[in-house]
Design a protein around this motif. Structure first.
Motif, mmCIF file in Angstrom:
data_model
loop_
_atom_site.group_PDB
_atom_site.id
_atom_site.type_symbol
_atom_site.label_atom_id
_atom_site.label_comp_id
_atom_site.label_asym_id
_atom_site.label_seq_id
_atom_site.Cartn_x
_atom_site.Cartn_y
_atom_site.Cartn_z
ATOM 1 N N THR A 213 0.849 -1.192 0.000
ATOM 2 C CA THR A 213 0.000 0.000 0.000
ATOM 3 C C THR A 213 0.881 1.238 0.000
ATOM 4 O O THR A 213 1.817 1.341 0.796
ATOM 5 C CB THR A 213 -0.912 0.019 1.236
ATOM 6 O OG1 THR A 213 -1.759 -1.123 1.214
ATOM 7 C CG2 THR A 213 -1.764 1.283 1.268
ATOM 8 N N LEU A 214 0.591 2.167 -0.882
ATOM 9 C CA LEU A 214 1.321 3.436 -0.929
ATOM 10 C C LEU A 214 0.517 4.496 -0.187
ATOM 11 O O LEU A 214 -0.672 4.690 -0.442
ATOM 12 C CB LEU A 214 1.554 3.878 -2.371
ATOM 13 C CG LEU A 214 2.323 5.195 -2.537
ATOM 14 C CD1 LEU A 214 3.762 5.042 -2.058
ATOM 15 C CD2 LEU A 214 2.296 5.650 -3.999
ATOM 16 N N SER A 215 1.184 5.175 0.724
ATOM 17 C CA SER A 215 0.559 6.249 1.489
ATOM 18 C C SER A 215 1.306 7.546 1.184
ATOM 19 O O SER A 215 2.510 7.651 1.434
ATOM 20 C CB SER A 215 0.627 5.935 2.990
ATOM 21 O OG SER A 215 0.076 6.976 3.754
ATOM 22 N N ILE A 216 0.592 8.509 0.618
ATOM 23 C CA ILE A 216 1.215 9.773 0.211
ATOM 24 C C ILE A 216 0.800 10.878 1.171
ATOM 25 O O ILE A 216 -0.388 11.099 1.417
ATOM 26 C CB ILE A 216 0.806 10.147 -1.229
ATOM 27 C CG1 ILE A 216 1.368 9.111 -2.213
ATOM 28 C CG2 ILE A 216 1.305 11.540 -1.593
ATOM 29 C CD1 ILE A 216 0.945 9.330 -3.656
ATOM 30 N N SER A 217 1.784 11.571 1.715
ATOM 31 C CA SER A 217 1.514 12.694 2.625
ATOM 32 C C SER A 217 1.147 13.911 1.786
ATOM 33 O O SER A 217 1.997 14.491 1.114
ATOM 34 C CB SER A 217 2.750 12.990 3.478
ATOM 35 O OG SER A 217 3.057 11.890 4.315
ATOM 36 N N LEU A 218 -0.114 14.303 1.848
ATOM 37 C CA LEU A 218 -0.608 15.398 1.020
ATOM 38 C C LEU A 218 -0.678 16.701 1.820
ATOM 39 O O LEU A 218 0.031 17.656 1.543
ATOM 40 C CB LEU A 218 -1.985 15.038 0.457
ATOM 41 C CG LEU A 218 -2.454 15.850 -0.735
ATOM 42 C CD1 LEU A 218 -1.561 15.611 -1.944
ATOM 43 C CD2 LEU A 218 -3.896 15.491 -1.076
ATOM 44 N N HIS A 219 -1.584 16.749 2.791
ATOM 45 C CA HIS A 219 -1.642 17.787 3.823
ATOM 46 C C HIS A 219 -2.051 19.183 3.355
ATOM 47 O O HIS A 219 -2.143 20.105 4.174
ATOM 48 C CB HIS A 219 -0.317 17.894 4.586
ATOM 49 C CG HIS A 219 0.180 16.579 5.106
ATOM 50 N ND1 HIS A 219 -0.667 15.617 5.624
ATOM 51 C CD2 HIS A 219 1.425 16.058 5.161
ATOM 52 C CE1 HIS A 219 0.052 14.562 5.996
ATOM 53 N NE2 HIS A 219 1.308 14.797 5.719
ATOM 54 N N ALA A 220 -2.289 19.352 2.069
ATOM 55 C CA ALA A 220 -2.767 20.655 1.573
ATOM 56 C C ALA A 220 -3.354 20.445 0.180
ATOM 57 O O ALA A 220 -2.872 19.597 -0.577
ATOM 58 C CB ALA A 220 -1.632 21.666 1.521
ATOM 59 N N PRO A 221 -4.379 21.236 -0.183
ATOM 60 C CA PRO A 221 -5.002 21.068 -1.498
ATOM 61 C C PRO A 221 -4.502 22.041 -2.562
ATOM 62 O O PRO A 221 -4.993 22.036 -3.681
ATOM 63 C CB PRO A 221 -6.484 21.335 -1.185
ATOM 64 C CG PRO A 221 -6.429 22.386 -0.110
ATOM 65 C CD PRO A 221 -5.183 22.120 0.690
ATOM 66 N N THR A 222 -3.534 22.899 -2.200
ATOM 67 C CA THR A 222 -2.985 23.853 -3.170
ATOM 68 C C THR A 222 -1.457 23.820 -3.103
ATOM 69 O O THR A 222 -0.872 23.515 -2.064
ATOM 70 C CB THR A 222 -3.450 25.294 -2.898
ATOM 71 O OG1 THR A 222 -2.911 25.739 -1.643
ATOM 72 C CG2 THR A 222 -4.967 25.387 -2.853
ATOM 73 N N ASP A 223 -0.830 24.154 -4.214
ATOM 74 C CA ASP A 223 0.638 24.189 -4.255
ATOM 75 C C ASP A 223 1.195 25.229 -3.287
ATOM 76 O O ASP A 223 2.211 24.989 -2.631
ATOM 77 C CB ASP A 223 1.121 24.504 -5.674
ATOM 78 C CG ASP A 223 1.136 23.271 -6.567
ATOM 79 O OD1 ASP A 223 1.628 22.219 -6.107
ATOM 80 O OD2 ASP A 223 0.667 23.358 -7.709
ATOM 81 N N GLU A 224 0.538 26.365 -3.201
ATOM 82 C CA GLU A 224 1.055 27.444 -2.340
ATOM 83 C C GLU A 224 1.127 26.990 -0.892
ATOM 84 O O GLU A 224 2.159 27.158 -0.225
ATOM 85 C CB GLU A 224 0.161 28.682 -2.478
ATOM 86 C CG GLU A 224 0.660 29.915 -1.726
ATOM 87 C CD GLU A 224 0.254 29.908 -0.254
ATOM 88 O OE1 GLU A 224 1.030 30.440 0.580
ATOM 89 O OE2 GLU A 224 -0.832 29.370 0.070
ATOM 90 N N LEU A 225 0.047 26.401 -0.397
ATOM 91 C CA LEU A 225 0.020 25.973 1.006
ATOM 92 C C LEU A 225 0.907 24.752 1.220
ATOM 93 O O LEU A 225 1.639 24.673 2.210
ATOM 94 C CB LEU A 225 -1.413 25.661 1.434
ATOM 95 C CG LEU A 225 -1.586 25.169 2.878
ATOM 96 C CD1 LEU A 225 -0.991 26.148 3.875
ATOM 97 C CD2 LEU A 225 -3.060 24.912 3.178
ATOM 98 N N ARG A 226 0.867 23.806 0.297
ATOM 99 C CA ARG A 226 1.679 22.597 0.480
ATOM 100 C C ARG A 226 3.169 22.935 0.460
ATOM 101 O O ARG A 226 3.956 22.356 1.205
ATOM 102 C CB ARG A 226 1.359 21.551 -0.589
ATOM 103 C CG ARG A 226 1.964 20.186 -0.273
ATOM 104 C CD ARG A 226 1.405 19.094 -1.166
ATOM 105 N NE ARG A 226 1.846 17.785 -0.709
ATOM 106 C CZ ARG A 226 2.943 17.153 -1.141
ATOM 107 N NH1 ARG A 226 3.691 17.726 -2.090
ATOM 108 N NH2 ARG A 226 3.282 15.975 -0.663
ATOM 109 N N SER A 227 3.573 23.866 -0.371
ATOM 110 C CA SER A 227 4.983 24.264 -0.405
ATOM 111 C C SER A 227 5.400 24.908 0.915
ATOM 112 O O SER A 227 6.555 24.783 1.334
ATOM 113 C CB SER A 227 5.235 25.241 -1.559
ATOM 114 O OG SER A 227 5.067 24.598 -2.806
ATOM 115 N N ARG A 228 4.461 25.578 1.564
ATOM 116 C CA ARG A 228 4.762 26.182 2.867
ATOM 117 C C ARG A 228 4.898 25.120 3.949
ATOM 118 O O ARG A 228 5.763 25.211 4.819
ATOM 119 C CB ARG A 228 3.657 27.178 3.230
ATOM 120 C CG ARG A 228 3.887 27.937 4.525
ATOM 121 C CD ARG A 228 3.186 29.288 4.500
ATOM 122 N NE ARG A 228 1.750 29.182 4.331
ATOM 123 C CZ ARG A 228 0.885 29.096 5.349
ATOM 124 N NH1 ARG A 228 1.329 29.086 6.590
ATOM 125 N NH2 ARG A 228 -0.407 29.024 5.119
#
Length: 350
Positions: A213-228
């Motif tokens: 099973t692959l589990s991907i840490s996403l934690h944000a729905p936009t590039d701007e917030l995820r990059s932060r």
């Protein structure tokens, strides 16, 4: 100290011991002794002759782990160990006694270089990758603890300290060893590998044809917030990451889990939930919502229960499969990196 055999496959052991006159079938015997009988001394391998044991003791070693610190939750369901390797480096390994069996969370690196804003593992930076044997030793240690109660490890989650896909070759060797009948004979579907999103390695793992099973840490729905929140996003965008996740699902037929840590006032709003639902639409995937485990140095707070429920409801209304992770070990700070950081900071462990 001789050559360490711990972490080698039966075939590799056979090749290493062959120049000393030991037969090839001894490789599997030695492997079973180390991985299934928890033997750390060749002298205890009584299925070998005294001469063979003496030869092995002279030229080889079995390097495992020692316990540097441990914590146990009051409800008895979670145990966290700080395990030390030869040389003194330490990592954390967590046992979670779940309704469906015993699950363990293991580490692949000493420290972490990813720099995620919410994680304690990265506070002291990356020290080094773990060897195959050091990754495997965490599981063998847990098997040994559980064997006392005639139990075993049922599922493995590679989600402790470090980025597993930055230690790719050792990770894959470890996964294959877990599947061997002389190690744990564990089905690949009982193993989860987590990543912050190393896109090229997601494609590589898909090609391995190991249906973990692959589990991907996403934690944000936009590039701007995820990059932060996650510096890795500056290198691999959300679009690239989600495309890689789709490719993994298509190649393996396995549903991908997208982890989403909820942080009060940062990424837990209803608009963000709607954006997340849009990203997830039509994917062979599910979303796992996780209230942030507060790390003092980070100053982040978890949302109230009703806010998490509202976030989950937005996803459910849009037909996204969503779960809210059941918290375990909160009273012992069971999130990865916290115990090690306490020890490195010279703090008392309660």
């Amino acid at each position: 100290m001789g050559v360490n055999l711990f972490g080698l496959s039966a075939q590799e052991i056979a090749e290493v011991i062959a120049p000393y006159g030991l037969k090839a079938f001894r490789g599997k015997q030695i492997a079973k002794g180390m991985y299934q009988r928890f033997l750390a001394d060749f002298q205890d391998m009584t299925d070998l002759s005294k001469a063979d044991r003496a030869l092995l003791s002279e030229h080889f070693s079995i390097d495992t782990v020692t316990v540097k610190a441990e914590q146990h939750s009051k409800d008895g369901k979670t145990s966290k160990y700080l395990l030390a390797f030869v040389g003194g480096d330490c990592v954390e390994t967590v046992l979670m006694r779940q309704p469906y069996g015993n699950s363990i969370c293991i580490s692949t690196q000493v420290g972490c270089a990813m720099g995620c804003l919410f994680c304690a593992s990265t506070l002291n930076g990356l020290v080094r990758n773990l060897t195959v044997g050091e990754i495997l030793a965490q599981v063998v240690f847990m098997q040994q603890q559980l064997a006392v109660a005639q139990q075993k490890v049922d599922t493995i989650v590679v989600m402790g300290s470090g980025e597993p896909l930055h230690n790719y070759d050792h990770l894959v060797q470890f996964l294959k060893l877990c599947h061997e009948d002389y190690v744990f004979h564990l089905g690949y579907r009982h193993i989860t590998v987590s990543t912050a999103g190393i896109v090229p390695k997601i494609y590589a793992l898909a090609k391995e044809q190991l249906p973990v099973t692959l589990s991907i840490s996403l934690h944000a729905p936009t590039d701007e917030l995820r990059s932060r929140l996650m510096p890795v996003n500056r290198r691999f965008s959300l679009a690239d990451l989600l495309t890689a996740g789709d490719a993994y699902a298509m190649e393996t037929g396995r549903r991908v889990t997208y982890e989403y840590i909820l942080i009060a006032g940062v990424n837990d709003g209803e608009e963000q939930a709607r954006l997340l639902a849009k990203l997830m639409k039509g994917k062979l995937a599910n979303v796992n919502l996780i209230p942030v485990n507060p790390v003092v140095e980070r100053g982040l707070a978890r949302p109230k229960a009703e806010q998490m429920e509202r976030f989950a409801k937005v996803l459910e209304e849009r037909h996204i499969t969503v779960t809210v992770r059941r918290e375990m070990g909160g009273d012992i700070q069971a999130a990865c990196g916290q115990l090690r950081h306490q020890i490195l900071a010279g703090k008392d462990v309660k």
